[in-house]
Write a protein that holds these residues in place. Sequence first.
Motif, PDB file in Angstrom:
ATOM      1  N   ASN A  48       0.868  -1.186   0.000  1.00  0.00           N
ATOM      2  CA  ASN A  48       0.000   0.000   0.000  1.00  0.00           C
ATOM      3  C   ASN A  48       0.898   1.227   0.000  1.00  0.00           C
ATOM      4  N   PRO A  49       1.586   1.442  -1.117  1.00  0.00           N
ATOM      5  CA  PRO A  49       2.625   2.476  -1.105  1.00  0.00           C
ATOM      6  C   PRO A  49       2.047   3.889  -1.121  1.00  0.00           C
ATOM      7  N   ALA A  50       2.702   4.762  -0.365  1.00  0.00           N
ATOM      8  CA  ALA A  50       2.439   6.191  -0.521  1.00  0.00           C
ATOM      9  C   ALA A  50       3.429   6.662  -1.566  1.00  0.00           C
ATOM     10  N   GLY A  51       2.992   6.687  -2.798  1.00  0.00           N
ATOM     11  CA  GLY A  51       3.908   7.039  -3.874  1.00  0.00           C
ATOM     12  C   GLY A  51       3.509   6.326  -5.141  1.00  0.00           C
ATOM     13  N   VAL A  52       4.492   5.887  -5.892  1.00  0.00           N
ATOM     14  CA  VAL A  52       4.203   5.307  -7.199  1.00  0.00           C
ATOM     15  C   VAL A  52       3.588   3.915  -7.043  1.00  0.00           C
ATOM     16  N   HIS A  53       2.505   3.703  -7.736  1.00  0.00           N
ATOM     17  CA  HIS A  53       1.731   2.472  -7.606  1.00  0.00           C
ATOM     18  C   HIS A  53       1.277   2.045  -8.992  1.00  0.00           C
ATOM     19  N   ARG A  54       1.485   0.762  -9.307  1.00  0.00           N
ATOM     20  CA  ARG A  54       0.973   0.241 -10.574  1.00  0.00           C
ATOM     21  C   ARG A  54      -0.345  -0.447 -10.277  1.00  0.00           C
ATOM     22  N   GLU A  55      -1.373  -0.073 -11.010  1.00  0.00           N
ATOM     23  CA  GLU A  55      -2.700  -0.586 -10.654  1.00  0.00           C
ATOM     24  C   GLU A  55      -3.532  -0.869 -11.897  1.00  0.00           C
ATOM     25  N   LEU A  56      -4.545  -1.692 -11.684  1.00  0.00           N
ATOM     26  CA  LEU A  56      -5.374  -2.167 -12.793  1.00  0.00           C
ATOM     27  C   LEU A  56      -6.683  -1.393 -12.877  1.00  0.00           C
ATOM     28  N   TRP A  57      -6.965  -0.893 -14.058  1.00  0.00           N
ATOM     29  CA  TRP A  57      -8.223  -0.209 -14.332  1.00  0.00           C
ATOM     30  C   TRP A  57      -8.868  -0.877 -15.548  1.00  0.00           C
ATOM     31  N   PHE A  58     -10.183  -1.017 -15.499  1.00  0.00           N
ATOM     32  CA  PHE A  58     -10.925  -1.652 -16.590  1.00  0.00           C
ATOM     33  C   PHE A  58     -11.741  -0.578 -17.321  1.00  0.00           C
ATOM     34  N   HIS A  59     -11.559  -0.494 -18.620  1.00  0.00           N
ATOM     35  CA  HIS A  59     -12.268   0.539 -19.398  1.00  0.00           C
ATOM     36  C   HIS A  59     -13.669   0.039 -19.720  1.00  0.00           C
ATOM     37  N   GLU A  60     -14.487   0.022 -18.684  1.00  0.00           N
ATOM     38  CA  GLU A  60     -15.801  -0.601 -18.799  1.00  0.00           C
ATOM     39  C   GLU A  60     -16.704   0.122 -19.813  1.00  0.00           C
ATOM     40  N   GLN A  61     -16.742   1.445 -19.721  1.00  0.00           N
ATOM     41  CA  GLN A  61     -17.573   2.187 -20.677  1.00  0.00           C
ATOM     42  C   GLN A  61     -16.693   2.644 -21.833  1.00  0.00           C
ATOM     43  N   GLY A  62     -15.952   1.711 -22.356  1.00  0.00           N
ATOM     44  CA  GLY A  62     -15.060   2.031 -23.452  1.00  0.00           C
ATOM     45  C   GLY A  62     -14.742   0.764 -24.207  1.00  0.00           C
TER      46      GLY A  62
END
Lengths: 92, 981, 187
Positions: A48-62
């Motif tokens: 749970n970094p305070a700083g740079v984080h690589r994360e997953l997002w889903f382009h649901e309405q796209g």
Amino acid sequence: MLIPHPLLGLRDAQEFTYLGDASLMARPDPDQPDAEAAFADYVFLRDNPAGVHRELWFHEQGDRSWLVVTRNTVTHEILGAELATDVARRGA
Amino acid sequence: MTRIQGGLIDRNRPLSFRFDGRSYSGFEGDTLASALLANGVRLVGRSFKYHRPRGIFSAGSEEPNALVELREGARREPNTRATVVELYDGLVADSQNRIGSLEHDLLSVNDLFAPFFAAGFYYKTFMWPRAFWEKLYEPAIRRAAGLGSLSMLADPDAYDRGFQHPDLLVIGGGAAGLMAALTTGRAGASVLLADEDCRLGGRLLAEGGVIDDTPAADWVAGVVAELENLPNVRILTRTTVFGAYDHGVYGAVERVSDHLPEPGRKVRQTLWRISARHAILATGATERHIPFGDNDRPGIMLAGAMRAYVNRWAVTPQARAEDPVAIFTNNDDGHRTALALAARGVPLAGVIDTRSGVSSLGEYRTFAGATVTGTKGRKGLSAIELRHGGTSEWLNCGALGVSGGWNPNVHLASHHRGRPLWSDEKLAFVPDDNGPQGLLVAGAARGEGSTAEALADGARVALTALEALGISGTAPAIPVASEEPSAIEAFWHVPAKGRAWVDFQNDVTVKDIKLAHQENMRPVEHLKRWTTLGMATDQGKTANVTALAVMAELTGKTIPETGTTIFRPPYTPVSMGVLGGGDTGQRFRPRRLTPTHPWAEAQGAVFVEVGPWMRAQYFPRAGETHWRQTVDREARAVRASVGVCDVTTLGKIDVQGPDAGEFLNRIYANLMGTLKPGKVRYGLMLREDGIAYDDGTCACLAEGHYVVTTTTANAGLVYQRMEFARQCLWPELDVTLISTTDAWAQIAVAGPKSRELLSRIVDGFDMSNDAFPFMGCAELTVCGGLRARLFRISFSGELAYEIAVPARYGNALMERLMDTGKDLDVTAYGTEALGVLRIEKGHATANEINGQTTATMLGMDRMVSRKKDSIGAIMSRREGLSGDARRLVGFVPVDAGEPVVAGSHLVAPGDPVDMAHDQGWITSACYSPHVGSSIGLGYLVNGDSRLGQEFIAANPLEGQSVRVKAVSAHFVDPEGERLRD
Amino acid sequence: MTDLTPITALGDSVPRVHTAGGYTLRENADLALASLAVARGVAAPAPFGLGLPDAGGLAVGEGGRSAFWTAPDQWMIAAEGMAETDFAASLLAEVPGGRVTEQTDGWTAFEIASEDAAQIESLLERLVNLPAAATAPGRATRTGLEHMSVFVLRRTDSHVTIIGMRTLAASLWHALETAVDRLGGTQ
């Protein structure tokens, strides 16, 4: 928030749903002897970094692409986004 | 009447309005505040805590005092600032926060008890007895200390929303904003210029100066005309940019028709979501005051506001034209107000300047090194006490302008927590370069406050923005404005024996700040909460910096050491209506209608919301007086003959590709890749943590082509997870996923006569059990050539099918089935009977697969294949899950007349009803017409070996306790012969 | 031909039309749709001679056929007036072995025509949060509209097609009708 979709350009974050840490792409090998312990880490433990984080997002309405977005959790600055499948194919 | 000549009002358009029941008149271009002043009305409200008489304090959106209830009936809007209400004909406003008349507010008695209402009053006073809080203290406080009241009627107006994507957003259309828009607009950037006022110009409209040898208002008109002719520039007036959000997103409200009696065909307001590559904050500055004893009387206002009233609205601040006006200042700007008043023939009592050795800038008397120490006048100022050279004297005056310097409006620059910097030179907080990405600040908003400075700064910052945008621009000629003296010397408050208000809206005085200091509430955030300073609807725009200075003086620290408050959106109050959008009630959210919705409506179906879907719950017939009668009839018909039900809401995902089978093997816990074309298989999906997730059927239409069915609720989520698996986990698999839920109307045809009914509509398809057995699927045509898909699957336990046709034909197919099957007693059934039928059959749904249960608990542990890996397989075998002893079983009441209640917990007879003795719980329950009593499904510890045992189903919330017996979960046809028949 | 009578997505026997101040909003019940997908890295085929477009693109071909990009390696192929045919089968015939999914009734198409580009643009800025480039003529983009998922196809300066999920047709129509009425001034 705006997310720089690698194919479609800047798109409003409302078009996306959030999953979490991109380490979720690194599913453990189920055939290893310590698979259960590895899966327990995979499922339950996150940095749970305070700083740079690589994360997953889903382009649901796209275009229904999963993206790996690199975001600074302190400033909300977005440092980049790429198609998760490209990341997965690289084995990263 | 104190109306004078000139001003930016249209005297050819007189308007009439009412305030507190009395009729007055004003002109087009007036605000409610300027019109009240023009009519000599100074007392406009009562203060929040003490019910002190209050008047108009400012001429803009920072107003703390002049809050009114605007309009009547459902459109009544409390806490509306009279200073920003544009006057229209027939306007009705009332003063608020009073009992009885404004002149004789009964609650002004609170003022006598002021010592009790000091800082921290709520925290200290209403601690005990605790029970009094809800019934006595809170209602009494709410009635006495408060603002306006709501109409309690539904909002009759419509609201809109919209989106803008300019290169550059210019916030504020004063000197700096106009120059910025002009410079960037001429360069070809797409520019959005937003200003909260109804006309552009900002302070230029209030100053009445000269720019490039023309009156400022004419210069503004010229610039506006040029901007309006630039196709790449868009101007939004009456539009407040209220918040800065991440990545250049700004929120703004356009008050489309608040200046009209009623919106008519228009919306009332529009919410704009602006995504700007860059923005220029040119929001100007707000004048601050200097607290002194009894400084809250009507007639005391900001000096700059007086200038605005005389120049823009042609009204003078005192009740009678002959009353003299005084100015109290620590800076040259106060003298500019004196000059402006003198120029319009207003009699001046003098300028009281805290600085020693200053002299008048014109023909008026200046008291140098002097302060105001007291005031008189019960409902309006009549005299001030001033102290200079060691002596005190009273000076008669009808109005007093106060100027303590100007605070840059840095709010939006701080919305991302970036704190402003203190400037000792400007005696103000100015923005640091830590604001939102892409936001530049120009003009008075960063302390470049004179007209000449603001004009030059707007152009300069615009060139910086153009460079950042990669657009080449040309520096414009800077218009010539006259010199404006602006020297200032720090002076924060006049020590007083009595009360000296800092925050007028929340009735916070210097004494309250001192008390907070004594009680060690010294950090700014504590000071704020202890005293409620800056927490009113004006957010302390005229108070916060002064309060900081007072606290700094008390602690002996500097102002920057003392801190700043954090600014948060919204900049000014935003109505909930515009945030919520226009659609309410049935239109509150989108509704999904099934393909047979028109038919179901025509049948008089009762509908139920299932997520976004509207589904037919049951179909009452004439003579049925209770829903249970209807549902029992529908369920019986399925068991006895045949029923039809729209099941389109189940998710359908088309899976294609050479690796589709392998992909499904990894998605489902059970083997799916072995499914042959023309076959359907039940499938269970787990979460990766091993918990059961979703279930449904999977049909193989052809080699490498499957249709996955999901539950209604999880349709979108399962698709999302499958895409995650495809894109992120196993990109090497060649497979394509397409959601096709809406494309096909799917109707369940269930019951012993379902085969006969369907044979009447298929086009030469062999429906025999041999040709089309249980768990078969086929693509075929029906009703003379319509392509369809047929699945032989059963949710009810009866012989059953699901038939799918292109959605546009779903309604007609339902009509055809009902028509064709009349002699078979075909019966439409809804979700309620669907639930009864599946409980009778012991099929799990979301009640059983609820995110806390496992395949083992469902009795499906053997489905989790060990021959392959799948999502959740490894974790489902961990001891905590695989060792769970609870099993899904059925329950019947021992006394057939008693109900089984879902949610009840199970304990052994004689055991106490507590969690220590908990044996499980009832997940689903219904009345079963087949069994002839209430029945239930539930999880029971070691349930599979305890069938026949009795338990207490306890529902302590309702005081219910029913003796139940554990039975097989399959109340109907436990061997499964019917569905294979 | 089947003897069943279809209904439109709005539940009527004939497509709905609504006009307001220069805007015409029309339900297009005749648009056939089928999606086409290829394996990653495979060259895009050219069904009906259509050059399949890149991300965000809309290609218009002969005979009322068009194609727009929906996802990496995925397109929607549309054909005017073909909704009553088995268009997925026709498409599959063009790309033997291709991954075709019938989509005609998964969606509803609402055509909006206006007097000029400015009218369309002021309507779109009320409906979708997209920059002008994404809704320029020849562009097709999927986005959210009042919490509904839609494709926005800018066919010409003065014509845009909004394609939304069929089961949401009534809610989508309401949203579009309200917007054109507000701008067209008949409300």
